[in-house]
Write a protein that holds these residues in place. Structure first.
Motif, PDB file in Angstrom:
ATOM      1  N   THR A  74      -6.606 -21.372   4.032  1.00  0.00           N
ATOM      2  CA  THR A  74      -6.559 -20.085   4.741  1.00  0.00           C
ATOM      3  C   THR A  74      -5.481 -20.006   5.838  1.00  0.00           C
ATOM      4  O   THR A  74      -4.882 -18.947   6.006  1.00  0.00           O
ATOM      5  CB  THR A  74      -7.943 -19.706   5.298  1.00  0.00           C
ATOM      6  N   ILE A  77      -2.362 -18.966   4.041  1.00  0.00           N
ATOM      7  CA  ILE A  77      -2.369 -17.571   3.596  1.00  0.00           C
ATOM      8  C   ILE A  77      -1.760 -16.682   4.674  1.00  0.00           C
ATOM      9  O   ILE A  77      -0.993 -15.757   4.385  1.00  0.00           O
ATOM     10  CB  ILE A  77      -3.806 -17.126   3.256  1.00  0.00           C
ATOM     11  N   PHE A 113      -6.967 -14.033  -2.015  1.00  0.00           N
ATOM     12  CA  PHE A 113      -5.892 -15.014  -2.142  1.00  0.00           C
ATOM     13  C   PHE A 113      -6.339 -16.356  -2.726  1.00  0.00           C
ATOM     14  O   PHE A 113      -5.511 -17.213  -3.014  1.00  0.00           O
ATOM     15  CB  PHE A 113      -5.231 -15.243  -0.782  1.00  0.00           C
ATOM     16  N   CYS A 310      -5.174 -20.915  -6.306  1.00  0.00           N
ATOM     17  CA  CYS A 310      -4.273 -19.951  -5.670  1.00  0.00           C
ATOM     18  C   CYS A 310      -2.924 -19.981  -6.384  1.00  0.00           C
ATOM     19  O   CYS A 310      -2.622 -20.918  -7.129  1.00  0.00           O
ATOM     20  CB  CYS A 310      -4.105 -20.251  -4.183  1.00  0.00           C
TER      21      CYS A 310
END
Length: 425
Positions: A74, A77, A113, A310
């Motif tokens: 994360t 991202i 994502f 991802c």
């Protein structure tokens, strides 16, 4: 290398191991049908994110897709390093072979994502569940609890009843665990109250009427009640639970305590079915208990830092990637998982049909509380964990100390998401 004994391979050779050969066969079929070659390259678990970041920032189109631990993912991202999976129409992320609870939770501002699916078996072996010692249960004169689970009646209160029946000093002077002692316990664990709170339907954040996440631990009366129940269950040295070490199979590890017939239940991940395969005892599988019978369904949370799928922004052929990955995932659902059930888990490890039925129940409800991969509440989770270890029910104080920080973290994510990468049309 395996992560916490979980199966993480996507492209193994044929080795004679059931899972290796099943994965190899799945890949071989897809390679032949699609005229492609599947290649998997690995890094150490803890360096996956830093390796991916360096590579993506270099601009090299090396990998079509990546699997990165969700917590490590994360922060990347936020740096515009991955594509929104929902914009790749060839990825059918609304189908059953993708984990719908995970996808629903991790979609923010209609952007997604990362996801988990049947393609990676880590998303299977990392599911939290419960095992019980069948012989010990029969010796105690207790009914095997399978039917409670299948009828939707396996609740926290029922678990406590079973644990109370198993707690016995057997001549010891204290329930403080001693490897050479005789005391028996209700449940062996490794400070797993947070997993059980999720099972009881209690989460730190929830969506408001507009679908936006907000901190609700302070307004949800069930939150404080659940955590107070769990602290009173896990905290005292009264024999209901025993906290083993994370060195799984050592004599004082949470698996070791269970295998030595000193705990009726083991709270652990599904990987345990494999780890217990060599154990001489018989065990049954149960979901994490509900808060009460009114709770709609069981909740089975995944290992906190499960590998998540991802697609890096360096990928120059998203349509091709989407087609291949979705088909591989479908083939996993169609052909690999049934064999995983029947051979690796059902026959070798679980044995009884009731455990297999429970396994299907657990698989359909797997997910991760959204605050965890987004790291909105790391300090708060640490504070709750400390309350359990210290047998303190000061839940309200922990909420007060963390509310503003969690709210700010959620706001930051919502501010970032609309501006992140979109697929160029």
């Amino acid at each position: 290398a395996p992560v916490h004994y979980m199966y993480i391979y996507l492209d193994p050779d044929m080795t004679g191991d059931v899972l290796d050969d099943c994965c190899y066969e799945r890949n071989f079929i897809v390679e032949q049908e699609m005229n492609i070659t599947i290649t998997e390259e690995t890094q150490s678990f803890n360096s996956l994110a830093s390796y991916a970041k360096t590579l993506i920032l270099s601009g090299e189109d090396v990998y079509d897709a990546m699997y990165i631990p969700s917590q490590q993912l994360t922060p990347l991202i936020s740096e515009n390093l991955f594509y929104d999976l929902l914009e790749i129409e060839e990825l059918h992320t609304d189908r059953i072979w993708w984990d719908q609870p995970m996808i629903t939770r991790n979609t923010i501002e209609n952007r997604l994502f990362f996801a988990t699916s049947d393609l990676s078996l880590m998303a299977f072996e990392g599911i939290w569940c419960m095992y019980f010692n069948e012989d010990m249960m029969i010796e105690l004169g207790l009914d095997l609890p399978f039917q409670l689970a299948l009828d939707g009646k396996w609740t926290f209160d029922e678990l406590k009843k079973y644990c109370s029946a198993a707690a016995n000093l057997n001549g010891d002077t204290t329930f403080v665990f001693n490897v050479n002692g005789n005391a028996t316990y209700g449940m062996s664990n490794a400070t797993t109250a947070r997993a059980m709170a999720y099972g009881m339907g209690t989460e730190i954040v929830s969506r408001d009427e507009n679908g936006r996440y907000k901190f609700t631990a302070d307004t949800d009366p069930k939150f404080t009640d659940t955590w107070t129940k769990l602290i009173n269950f896990f905290g005292p040295d009264d024999g209901l639970t025993v906290r083993g070490t994370l060195t799984d199979l050592d004599p004082d590890g949470y698996y070791g305590i269970f295998e030595s017939n000193r705990a009726l239940f083991l709270h652990a991940e599904l990987k345990g079915a494999t780890m217990l395969r060599e154990w001489e005892g018989k065990f049954g599988l149960m979901p994490q208990p509900k808060y009460d019978e009114a709770q709609k369904e069981y909740n089975s949370n995944l290992f906190d830092d499960c590998l998540a799928f991802c697609i890096p922004v360096t990928n120059k052929n998203l349509s091709r990637t989407g087609i291949i990955v979705d088909y591989l995932t479908y083939k996993s659902y169609q052909s690999l998982l049934p064999r995983y059930y029947d051979i690796h888990v059902s026959l070798k490890a679980l044995g009884r049909q009731e455990s297999i039925d429970v396994l299907a129940l657990i698989r359909g409800t797997r997910g991760i509380e959204v605050s965890w991969p987004f790291q909105w509440a790391s300090d708060f989770n640490g504070a709750l964990n400390a309350l359990v270890i210290n047998n303190s029910v000061a839940v309200a104080s922990a909420i007060e100390a963390n509310r503003d920080k969690i709210t700010a973290a959620i706001d930051k994510t919502y501010a970032e998401y609309p501006a992140l990468n979109r697929v160029e049309q």
